[in-house]
Design a protein around this motif. Sequence first.
Motif, PDB file in Angstrom:
ATOM      1  N   MET A   1     -16.138   1.341  -5.911  1.00 37.44           N
ATOM      2  CA  MET A   1     -15.213   1.746  -4.782  1.00 37.44           C
ATOM      3  C   MET A   1     -13.583   1.285  -4.762  1.00 37.44           C
ATOM      4  O   MET A   1     -12.620   2.062  -4.481  1.00 37.44           O
ATOM      5  N   ASP A   2     -13.359   0.311  -5.591  1.00 32.78           N
ATOM      6  CA  ASP A   2     -11.958  -0.111  -5.927  1.00 32.78           C
ATOM      7  C   ASP A   2     -11.552   0.662  -6.821  1.00 32.78           C
ATOM      8  O   ASP A   2     -10.244   1.220  -6.830  1.00 32.78           O
ATOM      9  N   VAL A   3     -12.276   1.197  -8.063  1.00 27.10           N
ATOM     10  CA  VAL A   3     -11.669   2.063  -9.183  1.00 27.10           C
ATOM     11  C   VAL A   3     -11.398   3.365  -8.407  1.00 27.10           C
ATOM     12  O   VAL A   3     -10.210   3.934  -8.950  1.00 27.10           O
ATOM     13  N   HIS A   4     -11.957   3.987  -7.758  1.00 28.94           N
ATOM     14  CA  HIS A   4     -11.720   5.220  -7.116  1.00 28.94           C
ATOM     15  C   HIS A   4     -11.187   5.404  -5.721  1.00 28.94           C
ATOM     16  O   HIS A   4     -11.460   6.167  -4.954  1.00 28.94           O
ATOM     17  N   GLY A   5     -10.615   4.195  -5.343  1.00 22.62           N
ATOM     18  CA  GLY A   5     -10.180   3.923  -4.003  1.00 22.62           C
ATOM     19  C   GLY A   5      -9.180   5.211  -3.545  1.00 22.62           C
ATOM     20  O   GLY A   5      -9.126   5.376  -2.474  1.00 22.62           O
ATOM     21  N   HIS A   6      -8.507   5.860  -4.461  1.00 25.43           N
ATOM     22  CA  HIS A   6      -7.576   7.256  -3.885  1.00 25.43           C
ATOM     23  C   HIS A   6      -8.464   8.269  -3.402  1.00 25.43           C
ATOM     24  O   HIS A   6      -7.981   8.965  -2.829  1.00 25.43           O
ATOM     25  N   LYS A   7      -9.949   8.043  -4.023  1.00 27.95           N
ATOM     26  CA  LYS A   7     -10.706   9.282  -3.398  1.00 27.95           C
ATOM     27  C   LYS A   7     -11.661   8.867  -2.366  1.00 27.95           C
ATOM     28  O   LYS A   7     -12.211   9.380  -1.634  1.00 27.95           O
TER      29      LYS A   7
END
Length: 232
Positions: free
Chosen positions: A77-83
């Motif tokens: 969730m943090d890694v792909h926060g922009h999505k």
Amino acid sequence: MRLSRRGLILGGSALLAGCSSAASTSQLHLAGAVAPALPIVPERARSAHVQMANAGTTIDPHGVVRPDLIERARAAMDVHGHKISKRDRMYLVDFQKFSGEDRLYEVDLEGGWVTAYRTSHGRGSDPAHSGFAQQFSNRPDSHMSSIGAYATAGASWGSQQGPNVLLDGLEYSNNLARERAIIIHGADYADPAFLARQGKLGRSYGCFSVSHADLVPLRERMGEGRLLFAMT
């Protein structure tokens, strides 16, 4: 009593080898339903409550969800926060579990509860139909399930599977999800009656198929921009 599950078909101009084969972008209809602020947790899910909240509440004191699955999902969730624009709840799939067991989890990150559902895996992931997914692929026409982080892309409707939830794969292991038509949809082979007869769920072409009854709340609540994370 328990919620049930069912799914529907994705739309898109590049539907190749997934659970659907023909749908166009013009056929998509996004759902306008808004998830209730205070959802009613079914009796079946009450034993699956997880204390998981933003304020540091203990996560899953009853051990319903594997701790490493929750940890990996939170990291994704943090890694792909922009999505992942919405962080009120997330969806987890535990592909280590037997298909007849609950292994799709809605985790409410604000209220702390979890609702558990059943979901199918791809026939290519389980060629012997043992009920366990044993291999995974992002390759078109493999009919395998794909693991990794997905972003929900909204409720849709397709000519073959009907109502469904679209998914966008966010990693190398699943970034062809749209091309493969990997969606969440309802299926007879994921209904309780099939499980009672066969002792396990049937297999999809890689989609996260659920019972028709369970698809209703999932389609309404998943919406757009939430994390679905699947792992073994």
